[in-house]
Design a protein around this motif. Structure first.
Motif, mmCIF file in Angstrom:
data_model
loop_
_atom_site.group_PDB
_atom_site.id
_atom_site.type_symbol
_atom_site.label_atom_id
_atom_site.label_comp_id
_atom_site.label_asym_id
_atom_site.label_seq_id
_atom_site.Cartn_x
_atom_site.Cartn_y
_atom_site.Cartn_z
ATOM 1 N N MET A 101 0.880 -1.204 -0.160
ATOM 2 C CA MET A 101 -0.069 0.136 0.145
ATOM 3 C C MET A 101 0.912 1.203 0.091
ATOM 4 O O MET A 101 2.046 1.418 0.643
ATOM 5 N N SER A 102 0.532 2.264 -0.779
ATOM 6 C CA SER A 102 1.283 3.714 -0.780
ATOM 7 C C SER A 102 1.416 4.404 0.621
ATOM 8 O O SER A 102 0.048 4.214 1.125
ATOM 9 N N LYS A 103 2.265 4.853 0.621
ATOM 10 C CA LYS A 103 2.427 5.683 1.866
ATOM 11 C C LYS A 103 1.744 7.100 1.873
ATOM 12 O O LYS A 103 1.374 7.630 2.661
ATOM 13 N N TYR A 104 1.660 7.503 0.516
ATOM 14 C CA TYR A 104 1.324 8.815 0.377
ATOM 15 C C TYR A 104 0.504 8.915 -0.887
ATOM 16 O O TYR A 104 0.385 8.107 -1.820
ATOM 17 N N SER A 105 -0.380 9.987 -1.041
ATOM 18 C CA SER A 105 -1.226 9.956 -2.320
ATOM 19 C C SER A 105 -1.299 11.733 -2.492
ATOM 20 O O SER A 105 -0.701 12.557 -1.575
ATOM 21 N N PHE A 106 -2.079 12.400 -3.494
ATOM 22 C CA PHE A 106 -2.332 13.516 -3.380
ATOM 23 C C PHE A 106 -3.249 14.081 -2.459
ATOM 24 O O PHE A 106 -3.574 15.374 -2.410
ATOM 25 N N ASP A 107 -3.603 13.432 -1.484
ATOM 26 C CA ASP A 107 -4.532 13.830 -0.272
ATOM 27 C C ASP A 107 -3.477 13.885 0.894
ATOM 28 O O ASP A 107 -4.103 14.337 2.001
ATOM 29 N N THR A 108 -2.227 13.781 0.891
ATOM 30 C CA THR A 108 -1.493 13.745 1.953
ATOM 31 C C THR A 108 -0.980 15.482 2.110
ATOM 32 O O THR A 108 -0.657 16.195 1.132
ATOM 33 N N LYS A 109 -0.957 15.902 3.129
ATOM 34 C CA LYS A 109 -0.642 17.399 3.357
ATOM 35 C C LYS A 109 0.782 17.429 2.960
ATOM 36 O O LYS A 109 1.694 16.834 2.979
ATOM 37 N N PHE A 110 0.979 18.679 2.064
ATOM 38 C CA PHE A 110 2.383 19.436 1.987
ATOM 39 C C PHE A 110 3.267 19.007 2.833
ATOM 40 O O PHE A 110 4.563 18.893 2.530
ATOM 41 N N SER A 111 2.964 19.607 4.073
ATOM 42 C CA SER A 111 3.968 19.719 5.175
ATOM 43 C C SER A 111 4.215 18.348 5.627
ATOM 44 O O SER A 111 5.454 18.200 6.030
ATOM 45 N N VAL A 112 3.696 17.275 5.527
ATOM 46 C CA VAL A 112 3.990 15.917 5.674
ATOM 47 C C VAL A 112 4.919 15.405 4.593
ATOM 48 O O VAL A 112 5.825 14.764 4.805
ATOM 49 N N LEU A 113 4.436 15.721 3.178
ATOM 50 C CA LEU A 113 5.299 14.992 2.029
ATOM 51 C C LEU A 113 6.693 15.883 1.911
ATOM 52 O O LEU A 113 7.878 15.218 1.957
ATOM 53 N N MET A 114 6.862 17.142 2.668
ATOM 54 C CA MET A 114 8.240 17.680 2.515
ATOM 55 C C MET A 114 9.104 17.262 3.451
ATOM 56 O O MET A 114 10.323 17.567 3.424
ATOM 57 N N LYS A 115 8.578 16.624 4.691
ATOM 58 C CA LYS A 115 9.754 16.026 5.526
ATOM 59 C C LYS A 115 10.194 14.835 4.991
ATOM 60 O O LYS A 115 11.059 14.333 5.734
ATOM 61 N N ASP A 116 9.921 14.245 3.906
ATOM 62 C CA ASP A 116 10.153 12.867 3.695
ATOM 63 C C ASP A 116 11.416 12.989 2.397
ATOM 64 O O ASP A 116 10.930 13.638 1.363
ATOM 65 N N PRO A 117 12.479 12.774 2.746
ATOM 66 C CA PRO A 117 13.682 12.711 1.475
ATOM 67 C C PRO A 117 13.099 12.091 0.278
ATOM 68 O O PRO A 117 13.816 12.712 -0.797
ATOM 69 N N GLN A 118 12.434 10.927 0.251
ATOM 70 C CA GLN A 118 12.424 10.375 -1.024
ATOM 71 C C GLN A 118 10.993 11.355 -2.042
ATOM 72 O O GLN A 118 11.286 11.292 -2.876
ATOM 73 N N VAL A 119 10.305 11.954 -1.172
ATOM 74 C CA VAL A 119 9.396 12.828 -1.739
ATOM 75 C C VAL A 119 10.282 14.014 -2.281
ATOM 76 O O VAL A 119 10.192 14.384 -3.453
ATOM 77 N N MET A 120 11.059 14.503 -1.529
ATOM 78 C CA MET A 120 11.970 15.917 -2.190
ATOM 79 C C MET A 120 12.776 15.441 -3.147
ATOM 80 O O MET A 120 13.219 16.455 -3.936
ATOM 81 N N GLU A 121 13.329 14.197 -3.235
ATOM 82 C CA GLU A 121 14.063 13.580 -4.340
ATOM 83 C C GLU A 121 13.173 13.780 -5.412
ATOM 84 O O GLU A 121 13.757 14.300 -6.687
ATOM 85 N N ILE A 122 11.877 13.501 -5.662
ATOM 86 C CA ILE A 122 10.678 13.559 -6.710
ATOM 87 C C ILE A 122 10.811 14.978 -7.106
ATOM 88 O O ILE A 122 10.792 15.414 -8.346
ATOM 89 N N VAL A 123 10.660 15.771 -6.103
ATOM 90 C CA VAL A 123 10.306 17.370 -6.276
ATOM 91 C C VAL A 123 11.587 17.808 -6.905
ATOM 92 O O VAL A 123 11.450 18.659 -7.841
ATOM 93 N N ASN A 124 12.781 17.360 -6.394
ATOM 94 C CA ASN A 124 13.987 18.261 -6.837
ATOM 95 C C ASN A 124 14.286 17.583 -8.413
ATOM 96 O O ASN A 124 14.800 18.318 -9.240
#
Length: 73
Positions: free
Chosen positions: A1-24
């Motif tokens: 099951m996915s840890k995140y979705s587009f319903d996850t708050k930005f503040s939560v997403l930005m704390k995860d280095p894996q998410v920030m790698e995608i952003v970068n």
């Protein structure tokens, strides 16, 4: 099951280095967007910000981000 979705708050997403790698990789300029701090403090999610995001990024790029985000376990 996915840890995140587009319903996850930005503040939560930005704390995860894996998410920030995608952003970068896909959309580093979003970190300097004037609405970023408002989105963080108001508890926005990507779905809530889609009106703005869809004006900045193509549907294909948004879909790639969603797929990569949802692949994080």
């Amino acid at each position: 099951m996915s840890k995140y979705s587009f319903d996850t708050k930005f503040s939560v997403l930005m704390k995860d280095p894996q998410v920030m790698e995608i952003v970068n990789d896909l959309c580093p300029e979003i970190m300097n967007h004037p609405m970023k701090n408002l989105a963080l403090t108001m508890g926005f999610t990507p779905n809530m910000g889609m009106v703005v995001l869809s004006k900045i990024y193509s549907k294909e790029k948004i879909e790639e981000f969603r797929q990569r985000l949802e692949a994080i376990e």
